[in-house]
Design a protein around this motif. Sequence first.
Motif, mmCIF file in Angstrom:
data_model
loop_
_atom_site.group_PDB
_atom_site.id
_atom_site.type_symbol
_atom_site.label_atom_id
_atom_site.label_comp_id
_atom_site.label_asym_id
_atom_site.label_seq_id
_atom_site.Cartn_x
_atom_site.Cartn_y
_atom_site.Cartn_z
ATOM 1 N N LYS A 1 0.821 -1.216 0.000
ATOM 2 C CA LYS A 1 0.000 0.000 0.000
ATOM 3 C C LYS A 1 0.860 1.274 0.000
ATOM 4 O O LYS A 1 1.926 1.299 0.606
ATOM 5 C CB LYS A 1 -0.926 0.011 1.223
ATOM 6 C CG LYS A 1 -2.008 -1.048 1.115
ATOM 7 C CD LYS A 1 -2.976 -0.975 2.277
ATOM 8 C CE LYS A 1 -4.078 -2.010 2.078
ATOM 9 N NZ LYS A 1 -4.777 -2.308 3.342
ATOM 10 N N GLN B 1 0.082 4.063 1.458
ATOM 11 C CA GLN B 1 0.077 4.677 2.796
ATOM 12 C C GLN B 1 0.980 3.889 3.735
ATOM 13 O O GLN B 1 0.929 2.658 3.743
ATOM 14 C CB GLN B 1 -1.336 4.688 3.410
ATOM 15 C CG GLN B 1 -2.388 5.398 2.618
ATOM 16 C CD GLN B 1 -2.987 4.502 1.513
ATOM 17 O OE1 GLN B 1 -2.523 3.391 1.269
ATOM 18 N NE2 GLN B 1 -3.986 5.017 0.826
ATOM 19 N N LYS B 2 1.727 4.620 4.529
ATOM 20 C CA LYS B 2 2.616 3.960 5.487
ATOM 21 C C LYS B 2 1.787 3.184 6.514
ATOM 22 O O LYS B 2 0.740 3.644 6.952
ATOM 23 C CB LYS B 2 3.456 5.032 6.199
ATOM 24 C CG LYS B 2 4.761 4.483 6.759
ATOM 25 C CD LYS B 2 5.674 5.612 7.194
ATOM 26 C CE LYS B 2 6.842 5.119 8.044
ATOM 27 N NZ LYS B 2 7.521 3.943 7.586
ATOM 28 N N ASN B 3 2.224 2.015 6.864
ATOM 29 C CA ASN B 3 1.512 1.228 7.883
ATOM 30 C C ASN B 3 2.492 0.292 8.583
ATOM 31 O O ASN B 3 3.700 0.289 8.288
ATOM 32 C CB ASN B 3 0.330 0.466 7.259
ATOM 33 C CG ASN B 3 0.798 -0.548 6.220
ATOM 34 O OD1 ASN B 3 1.593 -1.445 6.518
ATOM 35 N ND2 ASN B 3 0.337 -0.397 4.991
ATOM 36 N N ARG C 1 2.291 1.321 -4.068
ATOM 37 C CA ARG C 1 3.525 1.829 -3.468
ATOM 38 C C ARG C 1 4.571 2.018 -4.563
ATOM 39 O O ARG C 1 4.736 1.158 -5.426
ATOM 40 C CB ARG C 1 4.018 0.806 -2.443
ATOM 41 C CG ARG C 1 5.362 1.165 -1.844
ATOM 42 C CD ARG C 1 5.723 0.164 -0.784
ATOM 43 N NE ARG C 1 6.988 0.517 -0.156
ATOM 44 C CZ ARG C 1 7.392 0.022 0.986
ATOM 45 N NH1 ARG C 1 6.631 -0.855 1.635
ATOM 46 N NH2 ARG C 1 8.545 0.377 1.498
ATOM 47 N N THR D 1 4.908 -1.657 6.249
ATOM 48 C CA THR D 1 5.651 -0.958 5.195
ATOM 49 C C THR D 1 7.087 -1.486 5.087
ATOM 50 O O THR D 1 7.581 -1.737 3.998
ATOM 51 C CB THR D 1 5.640 0.563 5.480
ATOM 52 O OG1 THR D 1 4.280 0.996 5.461
ATOM 53 C CG2 THR D 1 6.442 1.327 4.448
#
Length: 519
Positions: free
Chosen positions: A121, A123-125, A153, A128
């Motif tokens: 993704k 968005q950082k999570n 990503r 990551t």
Amino acid sequence: MGATGKQPEWLDDAVFYEIYPQSFLDSNSDGIGDINGITQKLDYIKELGCNAIWINPCFTSPFGDAGYDVEDYYSVAPRYGTNEDLARLFAEAHQREMHVLLDLVPGHTAVTHKWFKESMKAQKNEYTDRYIWTDSVWEEPQGMGCIRGISDRDGACVVNFFSHQPALNYGYYEQKCPWQQSMDDEGPKATLEAMKDVMRFWLKMGCDGFRVDMAGSLVKNDPEGKGNILLWQNIRTFLNEEFPKAAMVSEWGEPDKSLQGGFHMDFLLHFGPSHYNDLFRCEEPFFSSRGKGDISAFVEKYRENYEKSERKGLICIPSGNHDMDRLARTIKGDELKIAFAFLLSMPGAPFIYYGDEIGMRYVEGLTSVEGGYNRTGSRSPMQWNDGLNAGFSTAAAEKLYIAQDSVADRPTVFAQMEDKNSLYHEIQKLIKIRRAHPALLNKGEIEFVYAKKDTYPFAYVRSSGDERILVVLNPSDKKVSFPYEGVLGENIYQFGRDVTGDGTTVNVDARTAAFITLN
Ligand code: GLC
Ligand code: CA
């Protein structure tokens, strides 16, 4: 200083049997071997003489690499059964004083693993940094394959083996690009903890330890293995605290490194520097009766490893595995028996690949199954008897996971049990003799007596305490001799014809193996 594990005592006389679960025994007629099938055959394995098993990955997977692409580390693949079935297998094994190792694949997952889906993704999570990504999709990691263009990503993800096996991030020992993290960064540390959780889960359920896939390659850019040794020492410390009896064997192929990392055992493999292939799998294998092989380079390397490993652990020489050609592809008949006299008289824990005990053949000409490619021929279903599908499954033959050896006289367990001169009985006898003599057991010492370039026989002395046993192996079809000063005692194992000594020379008949006590 490294955390070395105290060897679990059961490893002292462990003889392992490797099971490729999809090809061992199908208990519910769907054409694929399963966990309950293994449980049903524990008595068979025990009767052969093996008291421990290693099961290839049996976890939920898309099976792009036969299960070495794990989708969920915490669940048994439905095609093999349930977690409860596996727990029952552990319990049944323990009742028989047997031990079970699972296959841990810590280096990579399947692309379908939920960690990877999160890691893709934009968005950082939390995930990551669970895998190794470059900073831009246009930047390919040098010298390594990658997955790119399938995620939001912006980056390319390093792969370990096939291009669908993204590499988990344990950090780089030497960092050369900004995206290469160190072992102490948060992402790599979290990956390591996640893998400890996986181990905890199965060990709590009753598993006795792990065979670890590609164990020497988790930390990247680590030419001397220092980072990987540190990583495994960290894991050993955790095991010492929580599961001190857990046994660990690495697919590393460099015992001087892996044993420092706290592994109890390492394999000599078809890759790496061990000269293992000189024995059985090359143009002129040492164990061929043509007698054109060479044992000397193998012995030189073995001796070096043996000395470097300072008896910290065991060097294991497998009969084969799911990645190599079947032993019986290059050697046959008496050659196989003499090869097993070697495998079962060397130090370290022996590993017998399922079916090798009956000389199962490499099945030629198969189309690749689940990422097997040329390995597929070594993974065909076990041949138990003369019944339907050789007793492997009651499914229709075309439903079998992999087609079986179709040669009319294919070896079966049943036929070999009936024939007292079979390979099966020879192996059973060899294991009994090994168990009855501490010198021949896993930790007994070895000293090479005769291992000359391009020359036969091969001889060594195994010892423990006062017991000393001379092992003489002449697979060649010529009578040979070697200088040996000493009085030969009793023959505790004899295959083929005679081995005689006159105090200065030992004469060995063609196709002969013997274990002889020394005073
Ligand atoms: C090991 C396994 C092999 C697998 C590879 C990738 O070498 O033994 O079967 O394909 O690792 O996990
Ligand atoms: Ca089945």
